[in-house]
Design an enzyme around this catalytic site. Structure first.
Site, mmCIF file in Angstrom:
data_model
loop_
_atom_site.group_PDB
_atom_site.id
_atom_site.type_symbol
_atom_site.label_atom_id
_atom_site.label_comp_id
_atom_site.label_asym_id
_atom_site.label_seq_id
_atom_site.Cartn_x
_atom_site.Cartn_y
_atom_site.Cartn_z
ATOM 1 N N TYR A 56 0.843 -1.202 0.000
ATOM 2 C CA TYR A 56 0.000 0.000 0.000
ATOM 3 C C TYR A 56 0.878 1.251 0.000
ATOM 4 O O TYR A 56 2.102 1.177 -0.009
ATOM 5 C CB TYR A 56 -0.960 -0.035 1.181
ATOM 6 N N GLY A 85 -5.329 -13.596 12.108
ATOM 7 C CA GLY A 85 -6.273 -12.961 11.205
ATOM 8 C C GLY A 85 -7.387 -13.891 10.790
ATOM 9 O O GLY A 85 -8.485 -13.878 11.360
ATOM 10 N N ARG A 86 -7.089 -14.713 9.803
ATOM 11 C CA ARG A 86 -8.117 -15.638 9.317
ATOM 12 C C ARG A 86 -8.625 -16.593 10.401
ATOM 13 O O ARG A 86 -9.802 -16.964 10.384
ATOM 14 C CB ARG A 86 -7.581 -16.390 8.099
ATOM 15 N N CYS A 131 -8.915 -22.414 10.715
ATOM 16 C CA CYS A 131 -8.793 -21.878 9.355
ATOM 17 C C CYS A 131 -7.957 -22.850 8.524
ATOM 18 O O CYS A 131 -6.887 -23.281 8.942
ATOM 19 C CB CYS A 131 -8.122 -20.512 9.400
ATOM 20 N N CYS A 135 -7.887 -21.620 2.841
ATOM 21 C CA CYS A 135 -8.419 -21.853 1.488
ATOM 22 C C CYS A 135 -8.539 -20.567 0.689
ATOM 23 O O CYS A 135 -8.808 -20.609 -0.520
ATOM 24 C CB CYS A 135 -9.776 -22.547 1.570
ATOM 25 N N CYS A 180 -12.140 -16.356 1.911
ATOM 26 C CA CYS A 180 -12.519 -15.073 2.506
ATOM 27 C C CYS A 180 -12.092 -13.928 1.596
ATOM 28 O O CYS A 180 -12.881 -13.010 1.316
ATOM 29 C CB CYS A 180 -11.917 -14.927 3.900
ATOM 30 N N ALA A 192 -21.315 -30.511 3.972
ATOM 31 C CA ALA A 192 -22.719 -30.099 4.096
ATOM 32 C C ALA A 192 -23.440 -30.951 5.127
ATOM 33 O O ALA A 192 -24.139 -30.429 6.009
ATOM 34 C CB ALA A 192 -23.419 -30.192 2.739
ATOM 35 N N GLU A 202 -22.877 -42.635 6.608
ATOM 36 C CA GLU A 202 -21.882 -42.417 5.549
ATOM 37 C C GLU A 202 -21.484 -43.756 4.944
ATOM 38 O O GLU A 202 -21.099 -44.681 5.662
ATOM 39 C CB GLU A 202 -20.663 -41.707 6.134
ATOM 40 N N LYS A 255 -1.928 -30.231 0.635
ATOM 41 C CA LYS A 255 -3.330 -29.879 0.900
ATOM 42 C C LYS A 255 -3.822 -30.486 2.220
ATOM 43 O O LYS A 255 -5.018 -30.610 2.456
ATOM 44 C CB LYS A 255 -4.223 -30.370 -0.260
#
Length: 690
Positions: free
Chosen positions: A210, A361-362, A385, A388, A391, A437, A456, A474
């Protein structure tokens, strides 16, 4: 574990913070044109204060409306009329024992030309037209982007005329000395207003590329006057602001400087551009000498995006050496983020002297009660968090729609005051599928007092997340599986794996409701000649481990993130990979940070990329593709072909379920394929209103 340091108070200047936990600035889009905090924004910050956070630093808060507005819905401190509403927000945070600093900000060359003059105009128009203006504006905003892309809007401010910023790509112009002094004055006035509003201090944003950092960098500041040239002259803009605030607000009013101590251009192969850590440490010492009360150590800028806002592939604590270098050089407190994702890591970095405060933060977006959960010994209830980046991606996309960011882990983001009705009364609900979900829905329903069973068919929970977590680097995706599974069970849901649900099972159970969360399966189009051959598989076959290919020639069809990440896994197994994409570019529509993260590793493996070609046939030797533009045929040799052509919803059980149960709802990918955030949001919504 005992956290001796994490919950020990410490002062920044003369302000005592009750613990070492800081929520650093994050722009999420809860504001409005006039820059006053909305009820939504106040609820958001207050919830983190309720959650036990010691210090909250506001999102980027503009000091200048014309050239310094970074978003339509941004907090501002550019006028006296901001003082009273800001005071209300600060008082609400104070009522829970937290302190609040206001971050003062100007984007400089990283602004969008679309923003130049737009906010003052919008504030005026909204006064005249009321809410009708906002509706009209956000309807037209996406189209206005075309004017920006055609360079038909006013240029943004920069210390010197220089390259376009990577993320904004807007034309810039060199500021005049008069403009520089005006912006310096606006920073000082912003600090005076913050003090008048009851803020505990301010933070100057001299990081992430910035305006203040642009003056510090030899890459973006090539002036030859008093504000550029030598190292000391490049420091002048920041020091004039800092000394001005101390002069007019008093030496007892704390000022933190958030400083990128390394621009990290070398990390993207641009050795010699910008400044590096030794320069950053030197800056920190000068900033301390000129009255700053703390240094908030960060790194990089938007040109080097992934080295300050890391994707999931980065290791926790990878940049703590930067904070330690500053900590060893100054006597004032050092704050730093350092990709901290666990209380054990936070405590360790405080104990070993890396830093004095941990900036989460996240993690605060994902779980507003992070601090209290750790303090109360409930670390296993933290929603972690997973890095990913949704956000940031959703915030930027939703800025043109007048809505806010979303979180893959926390569907309550932006709805902090919402409470669940506990009226399940023991009624039974069968949730079929333990993906994001299904698990989120089960957790929510169990909290409401329903008797929830999750069935499941696989041997473990996770659904599509198991595939998402399979490629290299990942592993953090597994955190979401673990957290959702644990918290759903803790809420009272029962989970049974290795169970295939059919109509008879539903009829026998006679549940009050059935939630179909059976996910989706990879597409293998029959229309493509040869797609049924024995050497043709989908990405699912590779990611779930049912097919393992080593040291072969492999063609991957489709370059979305699933295709790229599957390709990376194939590369690590020694395969020679060629990626074929029908679009003119790799990973069309994919958030740039993910592509920037993945591509260097693929290139290290000599992966080949073919764009603008459509797969038409798979034969004995490999694939036949057609050039979209000229219809020329291209033969690509391959031992194996992997299709990454999307997924199709698996909702067949819904029809059977409806024949024996009145309340049947289809959620997640089973209803409509989407992102993790879509799945968790829908799971929560259905769980909330059933």
């Amino acid at each position: 574990m005992e956290y001796k340091t994490l919950f020990t108070p410490m002062k920044i200047g003369n302000v005592e913070i009750k613990n070492r936990i800081v929520m650093p600035p994050m722009m999420l889009g809860f504001g409005q044109f006039n820059g006053k905090p909305t009820e939504e924004m106040m609820n958001y910050y207050e919830e983190r204060a309720i959650g036990g956070t010691g210090l909250i630093i506001t999102e980027i808060t503009r000091v200048d409306d014309f050239s310094g507005a970074s978003a339509f819905a941004q907090l501002a401190i550019s006028h006296d009329y901001h003082i009273k509403p800001l005071a209300e927000m600060i008082n609400r945070v104070h009522s829970h024992g937290a302190k609040m600093f206001i971050q003062l900000h100007h984007p400089g060359r990283q602004n969008l030309t679309l923003m130049m003059g737009t906010v003052p105009l919008s504030v005026g128009m909204e006064r005249v037209m009321g809410s009708l203006y906002g509706k009209m504006f956000y309807k037209l905003a996406p189209s206005a982007k075309k004017l920006m892309e055609a360079d038909l809007l006013p240029k943004v401010y920069s210390p010197s005329k220089c390259d376009r910023a990577y993320s904004a790509e807007s034309l810039n112009k060199e500021m005049t000395v008069k403009q520089i002094k005006k912006i310096i004055r606006e920073f000082i006035l912003g600090a005076k207003r913050a003090k008048a509003a009851g803020a505990d201090g301010v933070e100057l944003h001299a990081a992430h590329g910035y305006l203040i950092q642009q003056f510090l960098s030899p890459y973006t500041n090539q002036r030859t006057d008093e504000y550029g040239g030598s190292f000391d002259k490049r420091m002048k803009f920041l020091l004039d602001i800092l000394k001005g605030i101390k002069s007019e607000c008093g030496k007892d009013f704390p000022v933190i400087v958030r400083l990128s101590v390394d621009e990290c251009y070398k990390e993207i192969g641009r050795e010699g551009v910008g400044y590096t850590l030794p320069d950053g440490v030197r800056m920190a010492k000068i900033i301390e000498e000129n009255g700053a009360d703390a240094i908030d150590v960060s790194s990089a800028g938007y040109d080097t995006y992934n080295y300050w806002l890391e994707p999931t592939s980065f290791e926790c604590g990878w940049r703590k050496y930067m904070a330690r270098a500053v900590k060893d050089a100054v006597k004032i407190p050092v704050l730093a983020a350092n990709l901290i994702r666990s209380p054990e890591q936070a405590e360790s970095q405080l104990e070993d002297g890396t830093q004095d405060f941990v900036c989460l933060g996240r993690p605060h977006i994902a779980d507003p009660h992070w601090a209290n959960k750790v303090k109360e010994g409930k670390e296993d209830e933290i929603s972690r968090c997973i890095c990913c980046l949704y956000c940031m991606e959703s915030m930027q996309a939703n800025a043109y729609k007048g809505t806010h960011a979303q979180c893959s882990v926390n569907p309550k983001l932006g709805h902090e005051k919402e409470t669940l009705k506990v009226n399940g009364n023991g009624r039974s609900v069968l949730v079929v599928g333990a993906g994001p979900a299904g698990l989120m829905c089960a957790k929510t329903l169990a909290k409401r007092g329903f008797d929830v069973l999750v069935a499941e068919k696989q041997e473990k929970t996770g659904g599509q997340l198991l595939l998402a977590a399979a490629p290299p680097k990942k592993e953090k995706i597994n955190w979401l599986i673990e957290d959702l599974t644990h918290t759903a069970q803790k809420a009272g849901a029962k989970i049974e794996c290795g169970v295939t649900v059919d109509k008879e099972m539903i009829k026998k159970a006679n549940p009050y409701a059935v939630i179909i969360a059976t996910g989706a399966s990879a597409i293998k189009p029959r229309a493509i000649k040869g797609s049924d051959r024995d050497n043709v598989f989908t990405t699912t076959d590779i990611l779930n481990g049912s097919v393992e290919i080593k040291n072969k020639k492999v063609a991957v069809i489709g370059s979305g993130m699933t295709g790229l990440e599957t390709s990376e896994l194939l590369c690590e197994n020694g395969n020679d990979v060629t990626i074929v994409e029908m679009a003119s570019e790799i990973a069309p529509g994919t958030w740039m940070q993910h592509v920037d993260d993945c591509m260097p590793r693929l290139l290290e493996h000599n992966t080949k990329f073919i764009t603008g070609h459509k797969l038409v046939e798979i034969d004995d030797t490999g694939i036949v593709a057609v050039d979209i533009k000229n219809e020329n045929i291209k033969i690509i040799r391959a031992d194996y072909v992997i299709l990454s052509l999307g997924v199709r919803s698996e909702d067949s059980l819904a029809t059977e379920a409806r024949s024996v149960c009145k309340n049947v709802l289809v959620i997640g990918d089973a209803g409509k394929t989407g992102r993790i955030a879509d799945a968790t949001a829908q799971g929560y919504e259905i769980g909330k209103r059933l």
